[in-house]
Design an enzyme around this catalytic site. Structure first.
Site, PDB file in Angstrom:
ATOM      1  N   CYS A  47       0.789  -1.235   0.000  1.00 38.38           N
ATOM      2  CA  CYS A  47       0.000   0.000   0.000  1.00 38.38           C
ATOM      3  C   CYS A  47       0.817   1.278   0.000  1.00 38.38           C
ATOM      4  O   CYS A  47       0.483   2.225  -0.716  1.00 38.38           O
ATOM      5  CB  CYS A  47      -0.982   0.010   1.162  1.00 38.38           C
ATOM      6  SG  CYS A  47      -0.209   0.140   2.800  1.00 38.38           S
ATOM      7  N   HIS A  84      -1.871   1.384   6.973  1.00 38.14           N
ATOM      8  CA  HIS A  84      -2.368   1.284   5.600  1.00 38.14           C
ATOM      9  C   HIS A  84      -2.543   2.686   5.033  1.00 38.14           C
ATOM     10  O   HIS A  84      -2.840   3.631   5.761  1.00 38.14           O
ATOM     11  CB  HIS A  84      -3.690   0.516   5.538  1.00 38.14           C
ATOM     12  CG  HIS A  84      -4.153   0.283   4.145  1.00 38.14           C
ATOM     13  ND1 HIS A  84      -3.477  -0.525   3.265  1.00 38.14           N
ATOM     14  CD2 HIS A  84      -5.208   0.787   3.451  1.00 38.14           C
ATOM     15  CE1 HIS A  84      -4.103  -0.513   2.101  1.00 38.14           C
ATOM     16  NE2 HIS A  84      -5.147   0.279   2.194  1.00 38.14           N
ATOM     17  N   ASP A  99      -7.889   2.826  -3.712  1.00 33.72           N
ATOM     18  CA  ASP A  99      -6.939   1.976  -2.997  1.00 33.72           C
ATOM     19  C   ASP A  99      -6.496   0.860  -3.928  1.00 33.72           C
ATOM     20  O   ASP A  99      -7.240  -0.088  -4.174  1.00 33.72           O
ATOM     21  CB  ASP A  99      -7.580   1.414  -1.735  1.00 33.72           C
ATOM     22  CG  ASP A  99      -6.574   0.749  -0.809  1.00 33.72           C
ATOM     23  OD1 ASP A  99      -5.462   0.416  -1.265  1.00 33.72           O
ATOM     24  OD2 ASP A  99      -6.915   0.540   0.367  1.00 33.72           O
TER      25      ASP A  99
END
Length: 182
Positions: A47, A84, A99
């Site tokens: 991420c 994250h 995302d």
């Protein structure tokens, strides 16, 4: 819409992987290092890398964005540390949750940030609910009920804010990115 197509293409072509932390190599968040790894070397990432690179692309294309540090949930529903990164995209008076680096529970297309709206894509169903603690929780439907995947608020982080979480995620001996290959 171009933004949705870009998100989909990135999600379907750039792999989620944690080979560097698993092999004990540091993970750089320098945009040039990420570009070299993902684009030139045709690798994937996680991420902090993938969502940073995708946000940089969106900014260069003129999109308004905000970077968010958020909290994923374990498969057992346990809240994990703020480890994250995702991106909020402002488009036509609406907010979208982009995302491209969540891994197994991730969405292929961006999600419209509209609480309680059920959004189905590629055989998976998501919804975003408001949460008094963090702001919002993205939930994934599993076996006819929704399980929390990631929670976030709309306070925007600076690149330096991600360094500490990335360091923990990529080097802490108990981090799942260090202890198992994904």
């Amino acid at each position: 819409e171009q933004f949705i197509r870009l998100h989909r293409c990135h999600s379907l072509t750039v792999p989620f992987e944690d080979l560097d932390p698993f092999c004990g190599r540091p993970v750089s968040l320098d945009i040039e290092d990420i570009f070299k790894k993902v684009v030139r070397d045709r690798r994937g990432g996680y991420c902090f890398e993938l969502n940073r690179l995708f946000r940089e692309l969106l900014i260069r294309l003129g999109y308004q964005t905000g970077a968010v540090l958020c909290r994923p949930f374990s498969g057992e529903g346990k809240r994990l540390p703020l480890t994250h990164r995702l991106t909020i995209v402002f488009l036509d008076g609406r907010m979208w949750v982009a995302d491209v680096g969540l891994g197994g529970n991730g969405w292929i297309d961006p999600l419209l940030l509209e609480p309680d709206l059920v959004q189905t894509q590629f055989g998976r169903t998501y919804r975003i609910r408001e949460d008094a603690g963090m702001g919002y929780v993205v939930e994934l439907e599993r076996e006819r009920s929704f399980a929390s995947a990631v929670e976030f608020g709309l306070w925007y982080a600076q690149e330096s804010d991600f360094e500490m979480s990335n360091h923990y995620t990529s080097s802490c001996p108990s981090s799942p990115f260090v202890t198992r290959m994904m």
